[in-house]
Motif scaffolding. Structure first.
Motif, short mmCIF file in Angstrom:
data_model
loop_
_atom_site.label_atom_id
_atom_site.label_comp_id
_atom_site.label_asym_id
_atom_site.label_seq_id
_atom_site.Cartn_x
_atom_site.Cartn_y
_atom_site.Cartn_z
N ALA A 226 -6.49 0.24 -5.83
CA ALA A 226 -7.03 0.13 -4.49
C ALA A 226 -8.51 -0.76 -4.28
N ASN A 227 -9.23 -0.32 -5.34
CA ASN A 227 -10.75 -0.89 -5.29
C ASN A 227 -10.67 -2.38 -5.77
N GLY B 282 -7.20 8.13 -10.83
CA GLY B 282 -7.82 7.22 -11.40
C GLY B 282 -7.07 5.88 -11.24
N TYR C 290 -4.86 4.97 -9.06
CA TYR C 290 -4.87 4.53 -7.66
C TYR C 290 -6.34 4.00 -7.29
N VAL C 291 -7.23 4.45 -7.66
CA VAL C 291 -8.97 3.93 -7.40
C VAL C 291 -8.84 2.40 -7.94
N TYR D 10 -6.01 -4.27 -3.93
CA TYR D 10 -5.88 -3.88 -2.71
C TYR D 10 -7.08 -4.53 -1.78
N ASP D 11 -8.18 -4.19 -2.34
CA ASP D 11 -9.29 -4.75 -1.55
C ASP D 11 -9.46 -6.25 -1.45
N LYS E 62 0.73 -1.36 0.10
CA LYS E 62 -0.09 -0.03 0.03
C LYS E 62 0.91 1.39 -0.02
N SER F 158 1.39 4.13 -2.76
CA SER F 158 0.90 5.65 -2.39
C SER F 158 2.02 6.41 -2.45
#
Lengths: 97, 515
Positions: A80-81, A74, A76-77, A84-85, A18, A22
């Protein structure tokens, strides 16, 4: 919730991943923005050169800085979504078992 | 060119009608929101029922103030390219919110960003320090908005300054007091849609005159005012000053209490991330529109006409609306500008009320032992008081030069709020003393250095030379806050807090136990 059951290796990997995502994206944004500012401060003529009849290079470059901010958020989302999730859910599933 | 006539400055029936429709419609929404607003989570966080897309619009609504619409369009109309540099600075903080604080904020907090800082530290000192940082940011931002509202409405309609401040204050109190975060969110969404829609129509009408080719518009500007309007000018002349302003804008965005509070209105981190993405998109689009509006005003209205109405160029977007769409469109855009101020002020007041009630009353004076009813009651009282304070400040600062106040709010947010927030998320060793020291050092340095900087010492107080050379202190005050946070934590470590870091991490990254 018993934290003893948490998969420590997987969790550490998640946190590391993460922050590597980031922080590298933060660094990229800082480089783009402050690169632009320093170019303005030290070598303004580059941005003033014409690329059309009147159009200057500064206009597409400024636009590119704006679009890069959108593109980075965009990316990153999306990461992450999804990735990562998914890892988060895997770790939580294991904790419940 | 001075034979240009405009109805700006006269009461415009269209505009008053549009504004009344907006207020009536939003008050109806407030009425329905009030029925749904019962608990503390309803009042502060709209019951966490807002979707990522809606929150993205509302975040954009909170951020697109009248100053950024009218001010940046004016800057572009008078200075050309330099206006773009300014808007880029305001935009690039958003990716940082996404990468660094969106998830921790959502997962660790309840209603305010102080929840995150105080998560494993001693409640009272942290809450007091964070409240000071929050309230200072909110107050300086409020002063800028209220004074802006008064003078803007005065310029636009010829209404008395005091009346404008009064209308903004009373309507805003009604939104927040009765409808809480749910009403405030919908006011922001409606205003964001109106602002983006109105600006899009204006840009369409401008581009229609230039064959829908931006190059033709820029050529026309260069033909009229010279090639220099398409080149970077003197805005970034001192690199250190530019760097300092850049840091304040970037990291300040990530420390504004009314922005941070919006992350609690969505149900989870996934929606929080989506909302930042949508907000970044909407704000980018908005700044691109204002750039074209600025050039449109420069060419179609003319700089001499613009400065005739307002030296700072604040009337350019409105004059352009009149030139492209007549009195009716002018009325619409003017009403949207007024609605914009109203919505931003409501968001700020709610953030201030949450700080008073949740941070100070509940967690300091009552040591966390209150009922939900008492907390909401106190939040509503704080809303009343803050609303009155906002009106009072608006009247007190009438005619004053408040341009520096937004910069000051951003400097305090970047130095007082952001370092403590980031360190408490990332660093196990952060102690109560460290966090308090970071907030105190950042805020005090930001305020102190701005007082002796050219923006206040020379421009407001009228001294010849400034003691501190840069217009913005963030390049000094933000690193100083990080250093103070480290030093305080090393000198007064907090073993209990460090031990609780594992718990914090699990909730932060896995979202376990999130409220």
């Amino acid at each position: 919730m018993h934290h003893g059951k948490i998969d420590q290796e997987a969790f550490k990997g998640l946190v590391r991943k993460k922050w590597s995502v980031s922080l590298s994206m933060t660094a990229l944004m800082l480089i783009i923005y402050f690169g632009f500012i320093l170019l303005l401060a030290f070598n303004r003529d580059v941005l003033a050169q014409k690329i059309g009849e009147h159009m200057t290079l500064g206009i597409p470059v400024g636009l590119a800085v704006i679009l890069s901010a959108c593109a980075l958020t965009g990316l990153y989302v999306r990461w992450a979504n999804t990735t990562y999730d998914r890892t988060v859910n895997d770790i939580i599933d294991k904790m419940k078992r | 060119m001075n034979n240009f006539t405009s109805t700006i400055g006269q009461p415009n029936a269209m505009s008053i009608a549009f504004f009344f429709v907006f207020v009536a419609f939003t008050l109806v929404i407030t009425y329905f929101a009030a029925k749904k607003s019962k608990t503390a989570s309803d009042f502060y966080a709209a019951g966490r029922s807002v979707t990522g897309f809606q929150n993205g619009l509302a975040l954009a609504g909170d951020y697109m103030s009248a100053a950024s619409f009218l001010g940046i369009a004016g800057l572009v109309a008078l200075k050309g390219y330099d206006g773009l540099i300014y808007s880029i600075g305001f935009l690039v903080g958003w990716p940082l919110i996404m990468f660094l604080i969106a998830e921790p904020l959502r997962n660790l907090g309840k209603y305010t960003f102080a929840d995150v800082v105080a998560y494993r530290l001693k409640q009272k000192p942290i809450r007091i320090a964070a409240s000071c940082g929050s309230l200072m940011t909110v107050c300086f931002y409020l002063i800028a908005q209220m004074v802006g509202a008064g003078s803007l409405v005065n310029l636009m309609f010829g209404l008395p300054y005091e009346l404008a401040v009064g209308i903004v204050g009373v309507v805003m109190i009604m939104y927040v007091l009765f409808g809480g975060m749910l009403a405030t969110t919908w006011v922001q969404i409606i205003k964001a849609v109106l602002l983006l829609g109105g600006a899009s129509v204006m840009v369409f009408m401008v581009m229609a005159k230039f064959n829908f080719n931006p190059a033709d518009l820029f050529s026309a500007a260069a033909a009229k005012y010279g090639q220099k309007v398409l080149e970077p000018g003197g805005l970034v002349s001192n690199p250190w000053d530019a760097l300092s302003l850049g840091i304040a804008l970037m990291f300040g965005t990530a420390g504004l209490p009314h922005i941070l509070m919006r992350f609690y209105t969505v149900p989870d981190a996934e929606q929080a991330r989506k909302s930042v993405f949508y907000a970044t998109g909407f704000i980018s689009y908005f700044y691109i529109l204002t750039f074209i509006i600025g050039f449109g005003a420069m060419v179609l209205v003319g700089q001499d006409v613009i400065t005739h109405f307002d030296k700072g160029g604040n009337m350019s977007a409105l004059l352009l609306a009149e030139v492209t769409g007549g009195t009716m469109f002018l009325g619409f855009i003017a009403a949207v500008a007024f609605a914009t101020i109203l919505a931003v002020v409501a968001g700020l007041t709610l953030a201030g009320a949450a700080t008073f009630s949740h941070d100070l009353y509940v967690n300091v004076f009552r040591s966390g032992k209150t009922t939900e009813e008492e907390e909401v009651k106190m939040a509503k009282r704080a809303t009343m008081v803050l609303g009155l304070v906002a009106m009072g400040l608006g009247l007190a600062f009438k005619g004053q030069n408040v341009a520096f106040m937004v910069g000051l709010a951003f400097a305090i947010a970047a130095s007082g709020n952001f370092p403590a927030l980031l360190m408490s998320i990332l660093w196990r060793g952060m102690s109560t003393a460290g966090a308090t020291a970071a907030i105190a050092t950042g805020s005090v340095l930001a305020v102190g250095l701005i007082l002796i900087s050219p923006t206040v010492w020379v421009d407001v107080l009228g001294f010849k030379a400034a003691i501190f050379p840069w217009k913005n202190p963030a390049l000094i005050s933000m690193p100083a806050a990080f250093f103070a946070g480290w030093l305080g934590s090393v000198l007064a470590p907090d073993a209990d807090a460090s031990a609780r870091y594992e718990d914090q991490k699990i909730r932060n990254y896995l979202g376990v136990g999130v409220e």
